[in-house]
Design a protein around this motif. Structure first.
Motif, PDB file in Angstrom:
ATOM      1  N   PRO A 178     -27.120  48.507 -36.032  1.00  0.00           N
ATOM      2  CA  PRO A 178     -28.419  47.977 -35.612  1.00  0.00           C
ATOM      3  C   PRO A 178     -28.304  46.990 -34.460  1.00  0.00           C
ATOM      4  O   PRO A 178     -27.288  46.315 -34.291  1.00  0.00           O
ATOM      5  CB  PRO A 178     -28.931  47.268 -36.874  1.00  0.00           C
ATOM      6  N   ILE A 179     -29.358  46.934 -33.663  1.00  0.00           N
ATOM      7  CA  ILE A 179     -29.502  45.907 -32.636  1.00  0.00           C
ATOM      8  C   ILE A 179     -30.424  44.841 -33.201  1.00  0.00           C
ATOM      9  O   ILE A 179     -31.615  45.077 -33.391  1.00  0.00           O
ATOM     10  CB  ILE A 179     -30.063  46.496 -31.327  1.00  0.00           C
ATOM     11  N   ASP A 180     -29.878  43.685 -33.519  1.00  0.00           N
ATOM     12  CA  ASP A 180     -30.642  42.607 -34.148  1.00  0.00           C
ATOM     13  C   ASP A 180     -31.157  41.630 -33.102  1.00  0.00           C
ATOM     14  O   ASP A 180     -30.393  41.151 -32.260  1.00  0.00           O
ATOM     15  CB  ASP A 180     -29.775  41.851 -35.155  1.00  0.00           C
ATOM     16  N   ASP A 181     -32.457  41.333 -33.163  1.00  0.00           N
ATOM     17  CA  ASP A 181     -33.074  40.367 -32.244  1.00  0.00           C
ATOM     18  C   ASP A 181     -32.772  40.701 -30.792  1.00  0.00           C
ATOM     19  O   ASP A 181     -32.557  39.809 -29.960  1.00  0.00           O
ATOM     20  CB  ASP A 181     -32.594  38.942 -32.554  1.00  0.00           C
ATOM     21  N   GLY A 182     -32.722  41.994 -30.492  1.00  0.00           N
ATOM     22  CA  GLY A 182     -32.495  42.421 -29.124  1.00  0.00           C
ATOM     23  C   GLY A 182     -31.054  42.323 -28.665  1.00  0.00           C
ATOM     24  O   GLY A 182     -30.758  42.595 -27.499  1.00  0.00           O
ATOM     25  N   GLU A 194     -22.364  38.631 -16.797  1.00  0.00           N
ATOM     26  CA  GLU A 194     -22.286  38.967 -18.221  1.00  0.00           C
ATOM     27  C   GLU A 194     -21.453  37.939 -18.983  1.00  0.00           C
ATOM     28  O   GLU A 194     -21.725  37.666 -20.156  1.00  0.00           O
ATOM     29  CB  GLU A 194     -21.716  40.372 -18.390  1.00  0.00           C
ATOM     30  N   LEU A 195     -20.482  37.347 -18.316  1.00  0.00           N
ATOM     31  CA  LEU A 195     -19.720  36.269 -18.947  1.00  0.00           C
ATOM     32  C   LEU A 195     -20.629  35.069 -19.204  1.00  0.00           C
ATOM     33  O   LEU A 195     -20.565  34.446 -20.270  1.00  0.00           O
ATOM     34  CB  LEU A 195     -18.542  35.870 -18.063  1.00  0.00           C
ATOM     35  N   ASP A 196     -21.491  34.764 -18.244  1.00  0.00           N
ATOM     36  CA  ASP A 196     -22.459  33.679 -18.445  1.00  0.00           C
ATOM     37  C   ASP A 196     -23.398  33.987 -19.599  1.00  0.00           C
ATOM     38  O   ASP A 196     -23.747  33.099 -20.386  1.00  0.00           O
ATOM     39  CB  ASP A 196     -23.260  33.447 -17.162  1.00  0.00           C
ATOM     40  N   GLU A 197     -23.825  35.250 -19.703  1.00  0.00           N
ATOM     41  CA  GLU A 197     -24.710  35.636 -20.802  1.00  0.00           C
ATOM     42  C   GLU A 197     -24.001  35.479 -22.145  1.00  0.00           C
ATOM     43  O   GLU A 197     -24.597  35.018 -23.131  1.00  0.00           O
ATOM     44  CB  GLU A 197     -25.163  37.088 -20.614  1.00  0.00           C
ATOM     45  N   ALA A 198     -22.729  35.847 -22.209  1.00  0.00           N
ATOM     46  CA  ALA A 198     -21.971  35.673 -23.441  1.00  0.00           C
ATOM     47  C   ALA A 198     -21.879  34.197 -23.819  1.00  0.00           C
ATOM     48  O   ALA A 198     -21.981  33.844 -25.001  1.00  0.00           O
ATOM     49  CB  ALA A 198     -20.565  36.263 -23.289  1.00  0.00           C
ATOM     50  N   ARG A 199     -21.714  33.338 -22.831  1.00  0.00           N
ATOM     51  CA  ARG A 199     -21.679  31.891 -23.108  1.00  0.00           C
ATOM     52  C   ARG A 199     -23.003  31.423 -23.677  1.00  0.00           C
ATOM     53  O   ARG A 199     -23.047  30.632 -24.632  1.00  0.00           O
ATOM     54  CB  ARG A 199     -21.357  31.136 -21.831  1.00  0.00           C
ATOM     55  N   ARG A 200     -24.109  31.942 -23.127  1.00  0.00           N
ATOM     56  CA  ARG A 200     -25.426  31.547 -23.625  1.00  0.00           C
ATOM     57  C   ARG A 200     -25.616  32.004 -25.070  1.00  0.00           C
ATOM     58  O   ARG A 200     -26.192  31.270 -25.896  1.00  0.00           O
ATOM     59  CB  ARG A 200     -26.535  32.104 -22.718  1.00  0.00           C
ATOM     60  N   ILE A 201     -25.157  33.189 -25.381  1.00  0.00           N
ATOM     61  CA  ILE A 201     -25.286  33.707 -26.740  1.00  0.00           C
ATOM     62  C   ILE A 201     -24.489  32.841 -27.713  1.00  0.00           C
ATOM     63  O   ILE A 201     -24.966  32.478 -28.793  1.00  0.00           O
ATOM     64  CB  ILE A 201     -24.813  35.162 -26.805  1.00  0.00           C
ATOM     65  N   LEU A 202     -23.273  32.488 -27.340  1.00  0.00           N
ATOM     66  CA  LEU A 202     -22.453  31.653 -28.217  1.00  0.00           C
ATOM     67  C   LEU A 202     -23.082  30.286 -28.422  1.00  0.00           C
ATOM     68  O   LEU A 202     -23.089  29.734 -29.530  1.00  0.00           O
ATOM     69  CB  LEU A 202     -21.050  31.511 -27.626  1.00  0.00           C
ATOM     70  N   GLU A 203     -23.610  29.717 -27.347  1.00  0.00           N
ATOM     71  CA  GLU A 203     -24.250  28.413 -27.464  1.00  0.00           C
ATOM     72  C   GLU A 203     -25.460  28.474 -28.388  1.00  0.00           C
ATOM     73  O   GLU A 203     -25.688  27.579 -29.208  1.00  0.00           O
ATOM     74  CB  GLU A 203     -24.655  27.917 -26.079  1.00  0.00           C
TER      75      GLU A 203
END
Length: 207
Positions: A178-182, A194-203
């Motif tokens: 499943p794709i949860d919360d997009g 995409e590395l910046d996006e991964a950092r945002r997700i972790l934060e």
């Protein structure tokens, strides 16, 4: 999830990193740790033994305390060559199957192996590949170790060395995640953005 001693694991870290300026993506820093460390943390508890597939930076990757497997063919034939090295290593460990993930995917599902194994149903010799949002992720799979010889022959004789070509020819089944919360659990880091996006997700996860 507890480790399945019959399933070995392989983290594929052989990408050229062209969209990351030629950097080894596995060693790019995410939250002050190499990107591959995040994949290892999520994947290692799911398998009985774990190795890394890589053709460069073996010394730095060996710092993780895992076997680092180079392709046996110097032509660098892509992910299938890494999977072949993994199948041969897994056979030596006594495993019946090899689970594979990519080093540049920091949010690998913590139940990946269990779901892939369940997805084969009554066909344990099928190749199970992860699917999310209607898209198949060829390097996130569960491979019978018995396919080692067939894969070696495929790499030697078939011009189509894509993972999907081999998987389709040897009994592939897709397993939905499943794709949860997009958020796609197989989001991977190919570019600085995409590395910046991964950092945002972790934060966001730590707030």
């Amino acid at each position: 999830m507890t480790q399945d001693r019959d399933i070995a694991g392989l983290v594929l870290a052989g990408g050229a990193g062209r969209r990351m300026g030629g950097a080894n993506k596995a060693l790019v820093s995410l939250a002050a740790r190499p990107l591959i460390a995040h994949a290892i943390d999520r994947f290692a508890p799911q398998v009985g033994a774990l190795a890394i597939s890589a053709n460069r930076d073996a010394g730095r990757l060996s710092d993780f305390g895992l076997p680092v497997l180079a392709d046996r063919d110097p032509r660098l034939l892509g992910p299938l060559a890494g999977i072949l090295a993994g199948l041969e290593w897994a056979a030596d460990t006594g495993a019946s199957h090899l689970a594979t993930v990519a080093a540049d995917t920091p949010f690998t599902p913590r139940d990946l192996v269990a779901r892939l194994a369940a997805g084969t149903g009554t066909s344990p010799q099928a190749i199970a590949l992860a699917v999310s949002g209607g898209r198949t992720h060829p390097v996130f799979g569960l491979w019978p170790v018995s396919l080692g010889e067939a894969l070696a022959n495929h790499l030697e004789n078939d011009r189509d060395r894509s993972v999907m070509a081999f998987a389709r020819a040897h009994g592939m089944c897709g397993v939905d995640f499943p794709i949860d919360d997009g958020r796609d659990p197989f989001f991977n880091v190919n570019t600085p953005d995409e590395l910046d996006e991964a950092r945002r997700i972790l934060e966001a996860d730590t707030q």
